[in-house]
Design a protein around this motif. Sequence first.
Motif, mmCIF file in Angstrom:
data_model
loop_
_atom_site.group_PDB
_atom_site.id
_atom_site.type_symbol
_atom_site.label_atom_id
_atom_site.label_comp_id
_atom_site.label_asym_id
_atom_site.label_seq_id
_atom_site.Cartn_x
_atom_site.Cartn_y
_atom_site.Cartn_z
ATOM 1 N N THR A 1 -63.079 34.769 20.737
ATOM 2 C CA THR A 1 -63.231 34.806 19.279
ATOM 3 C C THR A 1 -64.444 34.018 18.779
ATOM 4 O O THR A 1 -65.168 34.480 17.909
ATOM 5 C CB THR A 1 -61.928 34.296 18.621
ATOM 6 O OG1 THR A 1 -60.859 35.116 19.109
ATOM 7 C CG2 THR A 1 -61.981 34.368 17.111
ATOM 8 N N ARG B 1 -64.270 48.054 11.854
ATOM 9 C CA ARG B 1 -63.367 46.943 11.530
ATOM 10 C C ARG B 1 -64.097 45.602 11.691
ATOM 11 O O ARG B 1 -64.531 45.018 10.703
ATOM 12 C CB ARG B 1 -62.099 47.043 12.405
ATOM 13 C CG ARG B 1 -60.936 46.221 11.882
ATOM 14 C CD ARG B 1 -61.012 44.762 12.240
ATOM 15 N NE ARG B 1 -60.929 44.534 13.697
ATOM 16 C CZ ARG B 1 -61.173 43.360 14.262
ATOM 17 N NH1 ARG B 1 -61.511 42.306 13.525
ATOM 18 N NH2 ARG B 1 -61.105 43.208 15.584
ATOM 19 N N ASP B 2 -64.358 45.159 12.922
ATOM 20 C CA ASP B 2 -65.070 43.876 13.088
ATOM 21 C C ASP B 2 -66.503 44.035 12.562
ATOM 22 O O ASP B 2 -67.066 43.114 11.951
ATOM 23 C CB ASP B 2 -65.097 43.448 14.563
ATOM 24 C CG ASP B 2 -64.950 41.940 14.742
ATOM 25 O OD1 ASP B 2 -65.454 41.205 13.881
ATOM 26 O OD2 ASP B 2 -64.346 41.493 15.727
ATOM 27 N N PHE C 1 -52.372 41.464 16.454
ATOM 28 C CA PHE C 1 -52.892 40.206 17.005
ATOM 29 C C PHE C 1 -52.210 39.017 16.347
ATOM 30 O O PHE C 1 -51.708 39.107 15.215
ATOM 31 C CB PHE C 1 -54.415 40.103 16.803
ATOM 32 C CG PHE C 1 -54.828 39.807 15.379
ATOM 33 C CD1 PHE C 1 -54.882 40.825 14.439
ATOM 34 C CD2 PHE C 1 -55.147 38.510 14.974
ATOM 35 C CE1 PHE C 1 -55.255 40.567 13.107
ATOM 36 C CE2 PHE C 1 -55.520 38.238 13.659
ATOM 37 C CZ PHE C 1 -55.573 39.266 12.722
ATOM 38 N N LEU D 1 -56.193 47.843 12.879
ATOM 39 C CA LEU D 1 -55.802 46.464 13.183
ATOM 40 C C LEU D 1 -54.589 46.099 12.324
ATOM 41 O O LEU D 1 -54.410 46.637 11.220
ATOM 42 C CB LEU D 1 -56.965 45.513 12.842
ATOM 43 C CG LEU D 1 -56.748 44.037 13.157
ATOM 44 C CD1 LEU D 1 -56.746 43.788 14.658
ATOM 45 C CD2 LEU D 1 -57.820 43.160 12.504
ATOM 46 N N HIS E 1 -62.938 41.467 24.274
ATOM 47 C CA HIS E 1 -63.542 41.517 22.935
ATOM 48 C C HIS E 1 -64.465 40.312 22.832
ATOM 49 O O HIS E 1 -64.016 39.190 22.584
ATOM 50 C CB HIS E 1 -62.398 41.451 21.908
ATOM 51 C CG HIS E 1 -62.800 41.425 20.475
ATOM 52 N ND1 HIS E 1 -62.618 42.509 19.634
ATOM 53 C CD2 HIS E 1 -63.331 40.449 19.702
ATOM 54 C CE1 HIS E 1 -63.028 42.193 18.420
ATOM 55 N NE2 HIS E 1 -63.461 40.944 18.436
ATOM 56 N N ASN F 1 -55.539 42.744 24.912
ATOM 57 C CA ASN F 1 -56.959 42.486 24.664
ATOM 58 C C ASN F 1 -57.209 40.985 24.702
ATOM 59 O O ASN F 1 -56.399 40.199 24.203
ATOM 60 C CB ASN F 1 -57.348 43.056 23.296
ATOM 61 C CG ASN F 1 -58.789 42.723 22.943
ATOM 62 O OD1 ASN F 1 -59.675 42.804 23.788
ATOM 63 N ND2 ASN F 1 -59.024 42.325 21.705
ATOM 64 N N HIS G 1 -67.583 38.099 21.303
ATOM 65 C CA HIS G 1 -68.526 37.825 20.217
ATOM 66 C C HIS G 1 -69.800 37.250 20.830
ATOM 67 O O HIS G 1 -69.877 36.999 22.038
ATOM 68 C CB HIS G 1 -67.889 36.911 19.165
ATOM 69 C CG HIS G 1 -67.019 37.700 18.221
ATOM 70 N ND1 HIS G 1 -67.521 38.288 17.101
ATOM 71 C CD2 HIS G 1 -65.706 38.032 18.280
ATOM 72 C CE1 HIS G 1 -66.548 38.953 16.483
ATOM 73 N NE2 HIS G 1 -65.424 38.815 17.177
ATOM 74 N N SER H 1 -53.581 41.524 20.965
ATOM 75 C CA SER H 1 -54.581 40.484 21.224
ATOM 76 C C SER H 1 -54.032 39.095 20.967
ATOM 77 O O SER H 1 -53.427 38.856 19.908
ATOM 78 C CB SER H 1 -55.772 40.624 20.269
ATOM 79 O OG SER H 1 -56.506 41.769 20.545
ATOM 80 N N HIS I 1 -53.398 48.002 16.669
ATOM 81 C CA HIS I 1 -53.895 46.846 17.414
ATOM 82 C C HIS I 1 -53.368 45.612 16.695
ATOM 83 O O HIS I 1 -53.833 45.277 15.614
ATOM 84 C CB HIS I 1 -55.446 46.882 17.423
ATOM 85 C CG HIS I 1 -56.089 45.614 17.922
ATOM 86 N ND1 HIS I 1 -57.390 45.273 17.596
ATOM 87 C CD2 HIS I 1 -55.628 44.613 18.725
ATOM 88 C CE1 HIS I 1 -57.695 44.124 18.165
ATOM 89 N NE2 HIS I 1 -56.650 43.703 18.855
ATOM 90 N N GLU J 1 -55.407 36.138 19.628
ATOM 91 C CA GLU J 1 -56.646 35.715 18.979
ATOM 92 C C GLU J 1 -57.032 34.326 19.507
ATOM 93 O O GLU J 1 -56.157 33.502 19.757
ATOM 94 C CB GLU J 1 -56.464 35.675 17.454
ATOM 95 C CG GLU J 1 -57.784 35.462 16.736
ATOM 96 C CD GLU J 1 -57.633 35.221 15.240
ATOM 97 O OE1 GLU J 1 -58.645 35.250 14.544
ATOM 98 O OE2 GLU J 1 -56.492 34.974 14.777
ATOM 99 N N ASP J 2 -58.326 34.077 19.673
ATOM 100 C CA ASP J 2 -58.834 32.817 20.225
ATOM 101 C C ASP J 2 -58.333 32.601 21.653
ATOM 102 O O ASP J 2 -58.079 31.466 22.079
ATOM 103 C CB ASP J 2 -58.457 31.632 19.317
ATOM 104 C CG ASP J 2 -59.454 30.477 19.428
ATOM 105 O OD1 ASP J 2 -60.559 30.698 19.970
ATOM 106 O OD2 ASP J 2 -59.125 29.367 18.978
ATOM 107 N N PRO K 1 -59.717 38.356 23.373
ATOM 108 C CA PRO K 1 -60.881 38.077 22.532
ATOM 109 C C PRO K 1 -61.505 36.708 22.817
ATOM 110 O O PRO K 1 -60.802 35.713 22.927
ATOM 111 C CB PRO K 1 -60.321 38.097 21.104
ATOM 112 C CG PRO K 1 -58.880 38.466 21.217
ATOM 113 C CD PRO K 1 -58.455 38.159 22.620
#
Length: 516
Positions: A183, A29-30, A111, A89, A210, A179, A212, A151, A109, A153-154, A181
């Motif tokens: 991001t 996915r990612d 988000f 996702l 998660h 989760n 990056h 999640s 999952h 996000e950010d 992240p």
Amino acid sequence: MFAISQYNQLALSGVDSIKDVEIFDTTLRDGEQTPGIALSPEDKVRIAQALDNLGVSYIEAGFAGSSDIEKQTIKQINDLGLNAQVLSLARSVHKDIDAVIDSGCDYVHTFIATSDLHMKYKLKMTPEEVKARAVDSIEYARAHGLKVQFSCEDATRTDLQFMKEVYKAVQDAGACSINVPDTVVVITPKAMTFLISELRKEISIPIAVHCHNDLGLATANTLAAIEAGATIVHTTVNGIGERTGNVALEEVAINLLANYGYECVNMSRITETSDLIQRITGVQMAVNKPLVGANAFAHSSGIHCHGVMGNALTYEPFKPEVIGAQRHIVIGKLSGAHSVEGKLEELGIKFPADHMDELMATIKKLAVAGKTVSDAELAAVADDIMWKKSEEKKECSLDELTVITGKSTTPTATVKITRADGTQVTVSDIGVGPVNAAVNAIRKAVNDAMTLEEYKLSAITGGSDSMCQVAVTLKNVQSDGAMTFGRAVGTDIVETSVAATMSAINKDFARVKKDN
Ligand code: KIV
Ligand code: ZN
């Protein structure tokens, strides 16, 4: 197997959540969001199978709502009956969750972005609306029998109080895990420890992380999260993913094993899985990529090779076999005799110790431009030296060679040859090319009746600065109709051709001497 640091033992005692860590792999996915990667359904199925063999706990197989093909592929992966939990996702919207339900997965999952920046400029929603949407998606998924990881996000740019509120609300709505992240990577390991510890005060379901890698902190941040109590780790094989990628599965796994003694996947399959992903995605690892780059277990300098040959742990954190890899000795400018001996042994070449100086001199010449000497080149040079040494005392030695060639110039060669009895001749001749001119000059100096019956030139390795091998067959070196064979290796075609010709001539004289 491991050079376990006493400092880890001293500092990490009491970090007991490590033993529960599960790998949630998002290569499909990612990882597929890496610019330039597009996986076919067959590719995705093959990768899912490999991830399952590797022993990951979760496989995020894709984003079912993105297309019908993606949904069908996720279904195909889910139908494989893997040991890993397969999931998809979904944005926090019903139509994305419906696509996951259609794919047959029983885990989703979801988000939604929670930072002020994303809520204002991307979602154009208020914090209350975002929280309500997050909760609604959990309730909708749960009502359809799905398990949910959620999640923010950010998350690492989200206000802490608001993030806690959202995570608590989704926990109450039935999420199985949350989760966190990072991001766009705005957090350091210490701050990650703080954040996860804060969330642990409020959240009782498992916490995933998660990370990056935009600032090169993905592995450090992931380990910091684990030390603070995160028990699910999002990873991708080889660290592929959006922009500079996600935390690399192999880096997290080896750190858990080497520093905390916990094997979270089948470590011996790391290299084959990494190779498969490199082949399928076309994303090749940099040579210095930890674990899976070509230099991860390569040693070049004399001091290091000597150490490694005595005990590999002197200059390796762990043995390459742990991850199904192999050690390589690389021969280059800094290599010493120990490295070369080690390499010859690796290649199964029995090289006489009394010719080592000549071999080292040739290697230094070859490696002078910072070039490494490939296995094929080393084998050819070693073989050439052994071949030359096996020849009897030389009847003819080439003392000088001058070749003039160029555009609008007739190739001309001059050679000076000394015979065993001390007589010397200096002769020039022309030819259709520089090699032909040089061989013609040698012929004139040795015996005009001599003919070049066969000439074979082959490259040992690629590239314009690579080594070549020349093999020649001469006839009539001594006007008796006999054929003689000679060969040589080198970097210059003319010099190597001349060396092969001289080798054949001397072999012929040795033959006649033996016959008498
Ligand atoms: O990086 C990110 O925020 C994500 C989310 C979808 C979890 O990939
Ligand atoms: Zn991501």
